[in-house]
Structures are given as C-alpha cells and as structure tokens.
Design an enzyme around this catalytic site. Sequence first.
Site, PDB file in Angstrom:
ATOM      1  N   HIS A 128       0.815  -1.221   0.000  1.00 26.26           N
ATOM      2  CA  HIS A 128       0.000   0.000   0.000  1.00 26.26           C
ATOM      3  C   HIS A 128       0.855   1.281   0.000  1.00 26.26           C
ATOM      4  O   HIS A 128       0.452   2.304   0.549  1.00 26.26           O
ATOM      5  CB  HIS A 128      -0.988  -0.021   1.173  1.00 26.26           C
ATOM      6  CG  HIS A 128      -0.335  -0.012   2.538  1.00 26.26           C
ATOM      7  ND1 HIS A 128      -0.903  -0.618   3.627  1.00 26.26           N
ATOM      8  CD2 HIS A 128       0.825   0.530   2.981  1.00 26.26           C
ATOM      9  CE1 HIS A 128      -0.112  -0.449   4.666  1.00 26.26           C
ATOM     10  NE2 HIS A 128       0.938   0.244   4.310  1.00 26.26           N
TER      11      HIS A 128
ATOM     12  N   HIS B 234      -1.606   4.857   9.637  1.00 28.63           N
ATOM     13  CA  HIS B 234      -0.237   5.320   9.880  1.00 28.63           C
ATOM     14  C   HIS B 234      -0.291   6.623  10.681  1.00 28.63           C
ATOM     15  O   HIS B 234       0.099   7.678  10.199  1.00 28.63           O
ATOM     16  CB  HIS B 234       0.497   5.531   8.567  1.00 28.63           C
ATOM     17  CG  HIS B 234       0.575   4.308   7.699  1.00 28.63           C
ATOM     18  ND1 HIS B 234      -0.487   3.815   6.975  1.00 28.63           N
ATOM     19  CD2 HIS B 234       1.612   3.463   7.440  1.00 28.63           C
ATOM     20  CE1 HIS B 234      -0.112   2.733   6.307  1.00 28.63           C
ATOM     21  NE2 HIS B 234       1.148   2.493   6.575  1.00 28.63           N
TER      22      HIS B 234
ATOM     23  N   HIS C 201      10.224  -3.893   3.670  1.00 26.68           N
ATOM     24  CA  HIS C 201      10.656  -2.492   3.628  1.00 26.68           C
ATOM     25  C   HIS C 201      11.005  -1.994   5.019  1.00 26.68           C
ATOM     26  O   HIS C 201      10.458  -2.436   6.015  1.00 26.68           O
ATOM     27  CB  HIS C 201       9.635  -1.560   2.968  1.00 26.68           C
ATOM     28  CG  HIS C 201       8.291  -1.398   3.617  1.00 26.68           C
ATOM     29  ND1 HIS C 201       7.456  -2.441   3.909  1.00 26.68           N
ATOM     30  CD2 HIS C 201       7.603  -0.280   3.994  1.00 26.68           C
ATOM     31  CE1 HIS C 201       6.322  -1.984   4.425  1.00 26.68           C
ATOM     32  NE2 HIS C 201       6.387  -0.671   4.507  1.00 26.68           N
TER      33      HIS C 201
ATOM     34  N   GLU D 184       4.162  -5.325   8.723  1.00 28.49           N
ATOM     35  CA  GLU D 184       2.811  -5.100   8.179  1.00 28.49           C
ATOM     36  C   GLU D 184       2.203  -6.385   7.618  1.00 28.49           C
ATOM     37  O   GLU D 184       0.987  -6.523   7.542  1.00 28.49           O
ATOM     38  CB  GLU D 184       2.846  -4.031   7.068  1.00 28.49           C
ATOM     39  CG  GLU D 184       3.095  -2.624   7.565  1.00 28.49           C
ATOM     40  CD  GLU D 184       3.043  -1.565   6.451  1.00 28.49           C
ATOM     41  OE1 GLU D 184       2.885  -0.392   6.792  1.00 28.49           O
ATOM     42  OE2 GLU D 184       3.175  -1.887   5.256  1.00 28.49           O
TER      43      GLU D 184
HETATM   44  C1  DHB Z   1       6.454   3.558   2.465  1.00 25.20           C
HETATM   45  C2  DHB Z   1       5.750   2.355   2.455  1.00 25.20           C
HETATM   46  C3  DHB Z   1       4.689   2.143   3.326  1.00 25.20           C
HETATM   47  O1  DHB Z   1       3.988   0.984   3.405  1.00 25.20           O
HETATM   48  C4  DHB Z   1       4.307   3.153   4.177  1.00 25.20           C
HETATM   49  O2  DHB Z   1       3.231   2.942   4.934  1.00 25.20           O
HETATM   50  C5  DHB Z   1       5.000   4.359   4.202  1.00 25.20           C
HETATM   51  C6  DHB Z   1       6.074   4.556   3.333  1.00 25.20           C
HETATM   52  C7  DHB Z   1       7.564   3.810   1.510  1.00 25.20           C
HETATM   53  O3  DHB Z   1       7.904   2.919   0.713  1.00 25.20           O
HETATM   54  O4  DHB Z   1       8.107   4.895   1.505  1.00 25.20           O
HETATM   55 FE    FE Z   2       2.463   1.095   5.461  1.00 27.10          FE
END
Ligand code: DHB
Ligand code: FE
Length: 300
Positions: A12, A59, A193, A240
């Site tokens: 997302h 978030h 990530h 997540e």
């Molecule tokens: C990023 C990815 C995410 O899932 C998020 O919630 C905030 C930032 C990113 O890749 O920068």
């Molecule tokens: Fe996220």
Amino acid sequence: MARIVAGVATSHVPAIGAALDLGKTGEPYWQRVFSGYEPSKKWMEETKPDVCIVVYNDHASAFSMDIVPTFALGCAPEFPPADEGWGPRPVPVVKGHPELAAHIAQSVILDEFDLTIVNKMEVDHGLTVPMNLLFGQPKEWPCPVIPLAVNVVLFPPPTGKRCFALGKAIRKAVESYPEDLKVVIFGTGGMSHQISGPRAGLINSKFDKAFLDNLVDNPKKLARMKHVEYMREAGAEGVEMVMWLIMRGALDDEVEETYRFYTVPASNTAVGHIIMENPKKHGGKKKSPAKKTATRLAAE
Ligand code: DHB
Ligand code: FE
C-alpha cells in the site's frame, strides 16, 4: 448467506497514491508497477464483490499516538480520506456497510476477539492505495467497504497466529449473515521495507517470494513466524505482513492462486500482490496445476 469468495493481498505504498493523484502512472518507473495490476483490475471487474473487507493499518492518521487500538473495525456509514500532510487524497469517500460490520463485531467479539468498534474514522493510504490498485480511479467506489485497522506501528503488534485466527472468526461471522453477499477480503501492507534507521531501504526478495509461496500453500507456517523474524528478514515495516494472515485465515485451507505480481522497488518498498480464490464447491472447475504454474512464472 454471505460468503467470502476471494482474498487479495497488496502493498500500500503511499507514493503509489501520489503517482496516481499527480498523473504519473505512465512514467516508466510507475508503469512497471501499475501494469502488474491490470489483470487484477479486470479480475475485480468480473468478480463484482458486494462488499470488501479491507484489513490495513492506519499510519498515525486517524489514530494519533494517544490511542492505538490493536484491531479496530469500521462500523460507520462512511469513511472520508485522511489528510496525511498534503490534504486528503482526491479519492471518493469510502462507503461502509454498517449492518454487516455490526454483525461481524457481534460475532467476533462474542468469539472472544476484543475488537474496538469505530463509528467515525478517516482512512489513509493504507486503505485508499489498495482500493485504487484494484478498482482504478472511479468517481465512486463500486462497492461498500468495511475497514479493519490493525496496529502494526507501535510495538507490540498482534501476532501472526492471532491474526490468522481472527481471519477464521471473520469468516464465521460473514457466513452467519443471512443476506446473500459476495465478499472479497483484502490484506494490505508489506512486502519487505524499512523506512528509517541504519537499515532504511532494506528489501529482501527471497524472503518475500517464499512468503507468497507459503501464503498459498502453508499459511500455518507463516502464522508461527515471530515478529523478530519479520523485522530481521523483511525490515521494521515488513511486520505489516501479519495483516495478510487475517485475509488468509478467512479463506479455505486450500485455495486457488489466481494471480501474482512482484516488483522491486516502489518508493522504499517491495511491491507484492496476490489473488487467491476459494475453490468453487458447486460445479466450479478446479484450475489445472499447469495454469497455476503459468501464472506464477508470468509474475516473476
Ligand atoms: C512507504 C511504504 C509504506 O507501506 C508506508 O506505509 C509508508 C512509506 C515507503 O515505501 O516509503
Ligand atoms: Fe504502510
């Protein structure tokens, strides 16, 4: 009776929302990402769900650090897009399904999952980006949505095991709702990530691909995975992915993989996406193993 026909998992990434809102989807960097969702949009158009349950995380948009519910079920009639610092995204207001949501709350809470009931909530990129990826950019979303916000931002998030069990309770709840409704459930977030600290930018494709394989064939193995393993292998924000297990728990033990897509990176994140369907019990033909293999290879 209402029934869950399929589960959809997708990353997302907020920058995907920005690319859509700023008309950048045709740029080569973004084309690589969006082209992977073309078959999914077609599948969604053909599937025509009556309701979607979208498991996502907030978030710090709707919930500040003052109140962080572990599982929060959206029971409101509508959920406006949240202002995440640049004004609310130009996407339609998400319409809820208060009757089914209240039914799920009752069934699941009496099954001893202590959900927070939310009667007013704005939804951030965690929910609106997956909506765009599967439904495109319509004037109105084509079906009502029940948001289920899960805490994965403040330690400790719920365990994968608890998420998987909650998925099963949600399925039971849906199947005890008397109206004939076709429901699709989403798990969002991930894949690997990490957006801060010395390991910012971490991506682990080997882990992600194994996660996708196990999500289809061995979700119970994933349900035993500890947070520390998500963090170590998939980065701090990779946790997540426990939300995908709520979606998977709501499906049959054996599912048919309809489609898979994986690309690296979008913003800081590995983009992973999978659609799984419950085998059609009445007269539906099982897909041949050859077709399944073909879809997998095409997505590599
Ligand atoms: C990023 C990815 C995410 O899932 C998020 O919630 C905030 C930032 C990113 O890749 O920068
Ligand atoms: Fe996220």
